[in-house]
Design a protein around this motif. Structure first.
Motif: not given
Length: 374
Positions: A205-234
């Motif tokens: 699961r961590q590798a899937k984040k690392l292959r795309r800048f560290g993004v967690d795509f399960s939380t990356f977009r908010d209900s509007r389809g915009e980038i979710n500011p609360d989705s941290d990239v650790e």
């Protein structure tokens, strides 16, 4: 498909009508970079390879960089590896600032030497990168046992070993991580691409984040389809995703990959029989209880360079295959004494035995070798 009649190539990319159709469909869809075919490919590859927790990447080198990061390798650490390998395998060690610790080869079965590995492991050794040379399985049971005893992660480099076996177990399933390649001349041609296997699902699961800048795509977009500011990239990652186009092309080859691999092994058997009477040619045996994927059929040859030129001048594109990486100053490493590697570099030769060859091609290889020796 046809190979130029005057040449017998060592490598030849899979080219199927199904691949062209799959590529056109993706291009016309407009969904090229990401899409459901990536997930479908990962699931299919898991079934075929026996490796769970597969994470596809844009190439094998990216998969290795992620594997080294997950294994805890940092700048200044050592990674035990073979000098006789491809730069695509060893370059990630230098890229992340680690040091390659060169381990010798056992020439009898073209495996990393377990005794030399055991001797050279130190407190600086943070991972072992085990290349299965040309698809020939290494002594992976002994090497994995050494890694477990030393509490060091094992990364299997299966970049041309898809389908190889050891003790009835798929190569790639012995380590903490393994990597595969879908470069055009591999068993599956993804135009390019790679895959990372993680024994631990959490690391996958961590590798899937690392292959795309560290993004967690399960939380990356908010209900509007915009980038979710609360989705941290650790942990900041890379741009290393497998595309929808690559996945579609690779997926289309699974119906034929097993038959092609069996044809490769059949050709290797035939060629071994035809070479049995040549005293200056010694086929390299597969390790006991192993089955090779035969990216090329490996032999030792006396007067190798003269024989190699004779083969090439007659259209048989045999090769030494690799240049030892410890000669490159970019690795910033003092060369160790590697007597087995010296022997291999002096005598090894990879002969064509691929699925694209017929009996006439096998006969020509054997006859050309015979005339080169006599």
């Amino acid at each position: 498909m046809s190979v130029q009649e005057s040449l017998i190539p060592l490598f030849y990319p899979v080219r199927l009508p199904e691949m062209e159709s799959a590529a056109v469909d993706v291009i016309r869809s407009g969904q090229i970079a990401a899409g459901p075919k990536v997930d479908a490919f990962e699931k299919k590859f898991q079934e075929y390879s026996g490796c769970t927790n597969i994470v596809s990447t844009n190439d094998m080198t990216s998969a290795l960089i992620i594997a080294l990061k997950l294994a805890g390798v940092n700048a200044g650490d050592e990674v035990a590896t073979l000098a006789f390998s491809c730069l695509s395998s060893n370059s990630p060690i230098a890229v992340i600032g680690a040091q390659a610790k060169w381990i010798d080869i056992d020439p009898q079965n073209i495996s990393m030497c377990p005794r030399d590995l055991e001797k050279k492991i130190s407190s600086k050794t943070k991972a072992v990168l085990l290349y299965h040379i040309a698809g020939y399985p290494a002594k992976v049971d002994e090497i994995s046992a050494i890694c477990r005893a030393a509490n060091i992660p094992l990364i299997e480099d299966c970049n041309n070993a898809l389908g190889a076996m050891f003790n009835d177990q798929q190569i790639g399933t012995f380590g903490d991580f393994s990597v595969f390649s879908f470069y055009p001349n591999r068993q599956i041609n993804g135009l390019d691409g790679g895959a990372l296997y993680c024994a631990d699902a959490g690391q996958a699961r961590q590798a899937k984040k690392l292959r795309r800048f560290g993004v967690d795509f399960s939380t990356f977009r908010d209900s509007r389809g915009e980038i979710n500011p609360d989705s941290d990239v650790e942990c900041i990652g890379y741009s290393a995703s497998f595309s929808q186009l690559n996945a579609a092309v690779a997926l289309s080859q699974f119906p034929t990959v097993s038959s092609r691999q069996e044809k490769v092994r059949e050709n290797a058997r035939k060629l071994t029989e035809r070479l049995s009477h040549l005293k200056d040619i010694q086929p390299i045996p597969v390790v006991e209880n192993g089955i090779s994927a035969y990216w090329g059929m490996l032999v030792y040859a006396e007067h190798r360079d003269a024989i190699l030129m004779k083969l090439k001048s007659n259209g048989v594109l045999a090769s030494i295959m690799h240049q030892r990486n410890d000669v490159y100053t970019g690795f910033n490493q003092i060369n160790d004494s590697l007597l087995g590697t010296d022997f291999v570099m002096d005598k090894i030769m990879a002969l064509p035995c691929g699925w694209w060859l017929n009996d006439e091609n096998i006969e020509k290889i054997a006859e050309t070798l015979g005339s080169a020796i006599n």
